[in-house]
Design a protein around this motif. Structure first.
Motif, PDB file in Angstrom:
ATOM      1  N   ALA A 208       0.817  -0.703   0.254  1.00 50.30           N
ATOM      2  CA  ALA A 208      -0.058  -0.002  -0.230  1.00 50.30           C
ATOM      3  C   ALA A 208       1.209   1.091   0.388  1.00 50.30           C
ATOM      4  CB  ALA A 208      -1.191  -0.373   0.702  1.00 50.30           C
ATOM      5  N   LYS A 209       2.371   0.849   0.848  1.00 51.63           N
ATOM      6  CA  LYS A 209       2.701   2.510   0.933  1.00 51.63           C
ATOM      7  C   LYS A 209       3.584   2.513  -0.850  1.00 51.63           C
ATOM      8  CE  LYS A 209       4.905   1.440   4.862  1.00 51.63           C
ATOM      9  NZ  LYS A 209       6.005   1.721   6.171  1.00 51.63           N
ATOM     10  N   TYR A 210       4.108   1.302  -1.625  1.00 53.25           N
ATOM     11  CA  TYR A 210       4.060   2.168  -2.743  1.00 53.25           C
ATOM     12  C   TYR A 210       3.288   2.012  -4.001  1.00 53.25           C
ATOM     13  CZ  TYR A 210       8.337  -0.946  -2.227  1.00 53.25           C
ATOM     14  OH  TYR A 210       9.023  -1.594  -1.844  1.00 53.25           O
ATOM     15  N   GLU A 211       1.675   2.211  -3.851  1.00 53.99           N
ATOM     16  CA  GLU A 211       0.231   2.401  -4.755  1.00 53.99           C
ATOM     17  C   GLU A 211       0.619   4.434  -3.880  1.00 53.99           C
ATOM     18  OE1 GLU A 211      -4.353   2.030  -4.612  1.00 53.99           O
ATOM     19  OE2 GLU A 211      -3.496   0.152  -3.294  1.00 53.99           O
ATOM     20  N   ALA A 212       0.581   4.491  -2.563  1.00 52.38           N
ATOM     21  CA  ALA A 212       0.391   5.668  -1.874  1.00 52.38           C
ATOM     22  C   ALA A 212       1.596   6.446  -2.857  1.00 52.38           C
ATOM     23  CB  ALA A 212       0.320   5.827  -0.029  1.00 52.38           C
ATOM     24  N   LEU A 213       2.806   6.371  -2.683  1.00 52.22           N
ATOM     25  CA  LEU A 213       4.156   6.938  -3.333  1.00 52.22           C
ATOM     26  C   LEU A 213       4.380   6.821  -4.929  1.00 52.22           C
ATOM     27  CD1 LEU A 213       6.760   5.993  -0.535  1.00 52.22           C
ATOM     28  CD2 LEU A 213       5.676   7.992  -1.029  1.00 52.22           C
ATOM     29  N   ARG A 214       2.462   5.865  -5.060  1.00 52.06           N
ATOM     30  CA  ARG A 214       2.623   6.518  -6.848  1.00 52.06           C
ATOM     31  C   ARG A 214       3.894   5.669  -7.602  1.00 52.06           C
ATOM     32  NH1 ARG A 214      -0.144  11.912  -9.060  1.00 52.06           N
ATOM     33  NH2 ARG A 214      -1.833  11.513  -7.359  1.00 52.06           N
ATOM     34  N   LEU A 215       4.497   4.635  -6.968  1.00 53.39           N
ATOM     35  CA  LEU A 215       5.849   3.025  -7.265  1.00 53.39           C
ATOM     36  C   LEU A 215       5.640   2.490  -7.392  1.00 53.39           C
ATOM     37  CD1 LEU A 215       8.748   4.267  -4.900  1.00 53.39           C
ATOM     38  CD2 LEU A 215       8.252   4.903  -6.984  1.00 53.39           C
ATOM     39  N   PRO A 216       5.577   1.129  -8.440  1.00 54.26           N
ATOM     40  CA  PRO A 216       5.649  -0.022  -8.741  1.00 54.26           C
ATOM     41  C   PRO A 216       6.159  -0.528  -7.711  1.00 54.26           C
ATOM     42  CG  PRO A 216       7.209   0.736 -10.731  1.00 54.26           C
ATOM     43  CD  PRO A 216       6.545   1.736  -9.738  1.00 54.26           C
ATOM     44  N   PHE A 217       5.427  -1.556  -7.007  1.00 55.16           N
ATOM     45  CA  PHE A 217       5.831  -2.775  -6.135  1.00 55.16           C
ATOM     46  C   PHE A 217       6.613  -3.875  -7.030  1.00 55.16           C
ATOM     47  CE2 PHE A 217       5.086  -6.270  -2.621  1.00 55.16           C
ATOM     48  CZ  PHE A 217       5.893  -6.207  -2.276  1.00 55.16           C
ATOM     49  N   PRO A 218       8.226  -3.683  -7.376  1.00 51.60           N
ATOM     50  CA  PRO A 218       8.687  -4.843  -7.767  1.00 51.60           C
ATOM     51  C   PRO A 218       8.635  -6.189  -8.188  1.00 51.60           C
ATOM     52  CG  PRO A 218      10.219  -3.387  -6.797  1.00 51.60           C
ATOM     53  CD  PRO A 218       8.417  -3.146  -6.147  1.00 51.60           C
ATOM     54  N   LEU A 219       7.920  -6.912  -6.898  1.00 54.11           N
ATOM     55  CA  LEU A 219       7.679  -8.258  -6.884  1.00 54.11           C
ATOM     56  C   LEU A 219       6.504  -8.682  -6.452  1.00 54.11           C
ATOM     57  CD1 LEU A 219      10.549  -9.337  -3.901  1.00 54.11           C
ATOM     58  CD2 LEU A 219      10.137  -9.398  -6.272  1.00 54.11           C
TER      59      LEU A 219
END
Length: 245
Positions: A208-219
């Motif tokens: 969820a943190k990746y989503e909030a930062l608009r970053l793709p979660f690699p795994l």
């Protein structure tokens, strides 16, 4: 080290069981040179995103919980991010905690271990050393950095007699290759100051943190390891006379 050392932190929390012995005051500092594909705290990567504070202010916060954490057999753990990215700030807090009679722990990848002095380490009761993989190619693909500095830091800690807990995150398709696990087990069994090895199952709690930062979660598509696969890796460490959990 000055008592007015300044640094940047992300947050702090009270934790039991996973950040060292007993109940801990856990300080999350900002900034990290690694970019681990499974990182659960991408919000700690950049120092600029942290809150600027001083060692005095941190110690004042710790003092509020002193009676609670000492009664529970705990202490203070500095994690991140990467605490060794801010060695003066981290070192000042460790020293003052030791002077206050508090057990100290440092959670680190060891990549920046050469930055700190033996005096710094004399104020550290326990190092939670994260060894991401024992295969050099996998380590670089997984973290973006080299493995050698971490192994050199482990050897140095052992020479100094600093107690260690080795932490190994089991990621299916990345760190579950048994040849690499065996190599790490052989390396660790020669370190007399290692008290235990924690095999930690990969999880997606930070997605969820990746989503909030608009970053793709690699795994994002990587599954959690099975109970049997985690236990198999633990057994491999135990076969080398190590306490593995």
């Amino acid at each position: 080290m000055s008592t007015v050392a300044r640094g940047r932190i992300h947050s702090w929390d009270i934790s039991t069981g996973v950040d060292g012995p007993g109940t801990r005051f856990v300080l999350f500092v900002s900034g990290c040179p690694l970019r681990c594909l499974y990182c659960a705290n991408p919000d700690t990567w950049h120092m600029r995103d942290g809150k600027e504070t001083t060692a005095d202010e941190v110690m004042a916060e710790i003092e509020k919980y002193r009676a609670f954490i000492t009664t529970a057999g705990g202490g203070v753990t500095i994690t991140g991010g990467e605490p060794l990215l801010q060695p003066a700030f981290t070192g000042a807090i460790l020293r003052r905690c030791k002077e206050a009679g508090l057990h100290t722990a440092l959670d680190t990848s060891g990549f920046l271990g050469a930055r700190v002095t033996d005096e710094f380490l004399s104020h550290t009761d326990l190092v939670l050393l994260d060894i991401k993989s024992f295969d050099t190619t996998t380590y670089r693909r997984l973290t973006g950095r080299a493995l050698a500095p971490t192994l050199a830091f482990a050897t140095r800690l052992d020479r100094l007699g600093v107690r260690m807990w080795i932490r190994y995150v089991l990621v299916p398709g990345w760190t579950d290759e048994m040849k690499s696990v065996e190599g790490l087990a052989r390396f660790v069994e020669d370190l007399s100051s290692v008290d235990r090895v924690d095999v930690l199952p990969f999880h997606k709690l930070g997605a969820a943190k990746y989503e909030a930062l608009r970053l793709p979660f690699p795994l994002h598509d990587t599954p959690a390891p099975t109970h049997d696969s985690v236990e198999r890796v633990r057994q491999r460490f135990r076969a080398h006379g190590l306490r593995a959990y």
